[in-house]
Design a protein around this motif. Sequence first.
Motif, PDB file in Angstrom:
ATOM      1  N   VAL A  38     -56.294  -1.375  46.292  1.00 41.48           N
ATOM      2  CA  VAL A  38     -55.718  -1.623  44.974  1.00 41.48           C
ATOM      3  C   VAL A  38     -54.338  -2.232  45.173  1.00 41.48           C
ATOM      4  O   VAL A  38     -53.663  -1.992  46.179  1.00 41.48           O
ATOM      5  CB  VAL A  38     -55.605  -0.322  44.151  1.00 41.48           C
ATOM      6  N   LYS A  39     -53.936  -3.039  44.212  1.00 42.87           N
ATOM      7  CA  LYS A  39     -52.615  -3.674  44.280  1.00 42.87           C
ATOM      8  C   LYS A  39     -51.551  -2.646  43.959  1.00 42.87           C
ATOM      9  O   LYS A  39     -51.674  -1.864  43.021  1.00 42.87           O
ATOM     10  CB  LYS A  39     -52.545  -4.816  43.263  1.00 42.87           C
ATOM     11  N   THR A  40     -50.504  -2.630  44.775  1.00 44.23           N
ATOM     12  CA  THR A  40     -49.372  -1.736  44.545  1.00 44.23           C
ATOM     13  C   THR A  40     -48.142  -2.583  44.230  1.00 44.23           C
ATOM     14  O   THR A  40     -48.209  -3.808  44.183  1.00 44.23           O
ATOM     15  CB  THR A  40     -49.110  -0.861  45.779  1.00 44.23           C
ATOM     16  N   ALA A  41     -47.010  -1.911  44.054  1.00 38.82           N
ATOM     17  CA  ALA A  41     -45.786  -2.625  43.705  1.00 38.82           C
ATOM     18  C   ALA A  41     -45.340  -3.579  44.808  1.00 38.82           C
ATOM     19  O   ALA A  41     -44.746  -4.625  44.535  1.00 38.82           O
ATOM     20  CB  ALA A  41     -44.671  -1.637  43.397  1.00 38.82           C
ATOM     21  N   ASP A  42     -45.636  -3.234  46.062  1.00 44.40           N
ATOM     22  CA  ASP A  42     -45.157  -4.077  47.164  1.00 44.40           C
ATOM     23  C   ASP A  42     -46.255  -4.501  48.135  1.00 44.40           C
ATOM     24  O   ASP A  42     -45.975  -4.910  49.254  1.00 44.40           O
ATOM     25  CB  ASP A  42     -44.054  -3.342  47.945  1.00 44.40           C
ATOM     26  N   GLY A  43     -47.515  -4.363  47.733  1.00 45.43           N
ATOM     27  CA  GLY A  43     -48.585  -4.774  48.636  1.00 45.43           C
ATOM     28  C   GLY A  43     -49.941  -4.269  48.179  1.00 45.43           C
ATOM     29  O   GLY A  43     -50.281  -4.344  46.995  1.00 45.43           O
ATOM     30  N   TYR A  44     -50.713  -3.720  49.116  1.00 48.33           N
ATOM     31  CA  TYR A  44     -52.049  -3.203  48.827  1.00 48.33           C
ATOM     32  C   TYR A  44     -52.236  -1.881  49.551  1.00 48.33           C
ATOM     33  O   TYR A  44     -51.654  -1.648  50.623  1.00 48.33           O
ATOM     34  CB  TYR A  44     -53.126  -4.197  49.277  1.00 48.33           C
ATOM     35  N   ALA A  45     -53.075  -1.004  48.990  1.00 51.85           N
ATOM     36  CA  ALA A  45     -53.300   0.298  49.593  1.00 51.85           C
ATOM     37  C   ALA A  45     -54.736   0.730  49.399  1.00 51.85           C
ATOM     38  O   ALA A  45     -55.373   0.411  48.396  1.00 51.85           O
ATOM     39  CB  ALA A  45     -52.351   1.336  48.993  1.00 51.85           C
ATOM     40  N   ASP A  46     -55.247   1.453  50.400  1.00 52.97           N
ATOM     41  CA  ASP A  46     -56.587   2.035  50.348  1.00 52.97           C
ATOM     42  C   ASP A  46     -56.462   3.541  50.545  1.00 52.97           C
ATOM     43  O   ASP A  46     -55.818   3.993  51.502  1.00 52.97           O
ATOM     44  CB  ASP A  46     -57.467   1.438  51.452  1.00 52.97           C
ATOM     45  N   SER A  47     -57.070   4.317  49.655  1.00 49.15           N
ATOM     46  CA  SER A  47     -56.927   5.770  49.720  1.00 49.15           C
ATOM     47  C   SER A  47     -57.868   6.420  50.724  1.00 49.15           C
ATOM     48  O   SER A  47     -57.569   7.488  51.261  1.00 49.15           O
ATOM     49  CB  SER A  47     -57.178   6.379  48.334  1.00 49.15           C
ATOM     50  N   LYS A  48     -59.012   5.797  51.034  1.00 55.08           N
ATOM     51  CA  LYS A  48     -59.996   6.416  51.929  1.00 55.08           C
ATOM     52  C   LYS A  48     -59.472   6.515  53.362  1.00 55.08           C
ATOM     53  O   LYS A  48     -59.587   7.553  54.010  1.00 55.08           O
ATOM     54  CB  LYS A  48     -61.307   5.626  51.906  1.00 55.08           C
ATOM     55  N   TYR A  49     -58.903   5.425  53.872  1.00 54.40           N
ATOM     56  CA  TYR A  49     -58.402   5.405  55.250  1.00 54.40           C
ATOM     57  C   TYR A  49     -56.880   5.459  55.315  1.00 54.40           C
ATOM     58  O   TYR A  49     -56.317   5.485  56.410  1.00 54.40           O
ATOM     59  CB  TYR A  49     -58.884   4.138  55.963  1.00 54.40           C
ATOM     60  N   GLY A  50     -56.224   5.432  54.173  1.00 55.89           N
ATOM     61  CA  GLY A  50     -54.768   5.448  54.158  1.00 55.89           C
ATOM     62  C   GLY A  50     -54.158   4.160  54.684  1.00 55.89           C
ATOM     63  O   GLY A  50     -53.064   4.165  55.255  1.00 55.89           O
ATOM     64  N   ILE A  51     -54.860   3.038  54.488  1.00 62.53           N
ATOM     65  CA  ILE A  51     -54.383   1.749  54.987  1.00 62.53           C
ATOM     66  C   ILE A  51     -53.412   1.136  53.983  1.00 62.53           C
ATOM     67  O   ILE A  51     -53.648   1.174  52.778  1.00 62.53           O
ATOM     68  CB  ILE A  51     -55.555   0.775  55.211  1.00 62.53           C
ATOM     69  N   THR A  52     -52.310   0.582  54.488  1.00 62.20           N
ATOM     70  CA  THR A  52     -51.387  -0.179  53.651  1.00 62.20           C
ATOM     71  C   THR A  52     -51.287  -1.605  54.193  1.00 62.20           C
ATOM     72  O   THR A  52     -51.315  -1.819  55.407  1.00 62.20           O
ATOM     73  CB  THR A  52     -49.981   0.448  53.634  1.00 62.20           C
ATOM     74  N   ILE A  53     -51.190  -2.555  53.293  1.00 59.71           N
ATOM     75  CA  ILE A  53     -51.099  -3.968  53.653  1.00 59.71           C
ATOM     76  C   ILE A  53     -49.914  -4.589  52.925  1.00 59.71           C
ATOM     77  O   ILE A  53     -49.738  -4.401  51.726  1.00 59.71           O
ATOM     78  CB  ILE A  53     -52.376  -4.739  53.249  1.00 59.71           C
ATOM     79  N   HIS A  54     -49.081  -5.311  53.685  1.00 62.50           N
ATOM     80  CA  HIS A  54     -47.985  -6.067  53.089  1.00 62.50           C
ATOM     81  C   HIS A  54     -48.068  -7.500  53.618  1.00 62.50           C
ATOM     82  O   HIS A  54     -48.293  -7.704  54.815  1.00 62.50           O
ATOM     83  CB  HIS A  54     -46.621  -5.474  53.455  1.00 62.50           C
ATOM     84  N   THR A  55     -47.891  -8.468  52.745  1.00 56.86           N
ATOM     85  CA  THR A  55     -47.918  -9.864  53.165  1.00 56.86           C
ATOM     86  C   THR A  55     -46.563 -10.519  52.958  1.00 56.86           C
ATOM     87  O   THR A  55     -45.798 -10.125  52.067  1.00 56.86           O
ATOM     88  CB  THR A  55     -48.990 -10.653  52.386  1.00 56.86           C
ATOM     89  N   PHE A  56     -46.272 -11.522  53.794  1.00 57.59           N
ATOM     90  CA  PHE A  56     -44.979 -12.204  53.752  1.00 57.59           C
ATOM     91  C   PHE A  56     -45.207 -13.705  53.900  1.00 57.59           C
ATOM     92  O   PHE A  56     -46.021 -14.136  54.712  1.00 57.59           O
ATOM     93  CB  PHE A  56     -44.070 -11.699  54.874  1.00 57.59           C
ATOM     94  N   LYS A  57     -44.475 -14.484  53.117  1.00 52.77           N
ATOM     95  CA  LYS A  57     -44.650 -15.927  53.120  1.00 52.77           C
ATOM     96  C   LYS A  57     -43.477 -16.681  53.739  1.00 52.77           C
ATOM     97  O   LYS A  57     -43.460 -17.906  53.743  1.00 52.77           O
ATOM     98  CB  LYS A  57     -44.893 -16.427  51.691  1.00 52.77           C
ATOM     99  N   ASN A  58     -42.495 -15.971  54.269  1.00 51.58           N
ATOM    100  CA  ASN A  58     -41.396 -16.620  54.981  1.00 51.58           C
ATOM    101  C   ASN A  58     -40.721 -15.613  55.900  1.00 51.58           C
ATOM    102  O   ASN A  58     -40.928 -14.392  55.770  1.00 51.58           O
ATOM    103  CB  ASN A  58     -40.375 -17.227  54.009  1.00 51.58           C
TER     104      ASN A  58
END
Length: 365
Positions: free
Chosen positions: A51-71
Amino acid sequence: MKLNSHVIFLIAIVGIIAAGVVGATMLNNGAMKQTDFDGIKVSVPADSNFVKTADGYADSKYGITIHTFKNNDSMVNYLKGKSGVSVISLKNQPPQSVAFVQGDDTNVLVTNGGEAIAIGAKDQGLVSDMANTVVFSNHQKSAKPNPVIPVISPPPHLEFHRDFYLIVPILAKINTKEFNTAIFETNINNTINDYNIAADNNQLSQYTANEFAQNTPSNNGVNNQQNTSLLDNQNVSNVVNSMSSNNGNSAGGDSGGGNSPAPSIAPDANANSNPTSSVSSSSGNSPSSGSSPSSGSNNGHADNNQKQKITTEDAKKAVLAKYPSAKVTKVDPSSDFFIVSYKDSSGTHKVKVDAYSGQIMGNVK
């Protein structure tokens, strides 16, 4: 054309083994799906739900967080904002990345020089697996390429000045007690050495083996084998080599099969929302067969007497690649390394450069 009886037998055996291996993989390993995060694709567990969060993406099943950067500035600000972290050496860490722990989570930030993605989770093996499946928007992949031609292509090696030159300037801009180039180089050299020892000892396939295999069937029930070969399977490769040896007509029968190419993860042309997923059935970025064998030496310079040494000019270039503002004053050759003296704004320094790989081995006092 009449087929040789040995060839017919070989085809039958290969088919049986391949069917058994595919079935076992489907049952025993977690499936992966390719997901698009702001134009950067990553293979994640098939049953994850981001699911989209304030600063990236998160998954509750595995506790994965994703953040992307363009520069680069956004990467610097992200890492500067981290506190209570420790840079670590992560097994099978991909090039152009920094790994660190914060609390119970392991994180990897990997860049292509213009954009980046940070992946975090409690499961360190899963983080490493995902970090090796990144495909940036320019189609550049995070994983270290493996040689495509068995025997002819030597096993791949990680080298600091070639495989981590994009992440070093990011850390140099941060230069905090948690993130700085000295701490990073000390840690990443452990990863480099372990990877290269595995390559030299024909153990790269085991070293890079993924915990989660990407082999979920597509929606129509057919496996999408992307840039893979039946001979990529270690068991199949062993049968082929054995049969070839017995027939005595194989040009490289004792080669061990060579490295298989890293399967390609095709971009999802229909991805219109983030994150979007497409199920992949490739085997991730880990090779399935062994690399070409070395002489059996267990150190980082296996079979050095058969390898070609780099020149003094190459050693000089390696230092200048890492320290662009430096001026090399002297290059002293030795048996397995060069001692390169250089000057920069902070004074005079000496570093040791591997005479075979060109890797900078550390400072000389």
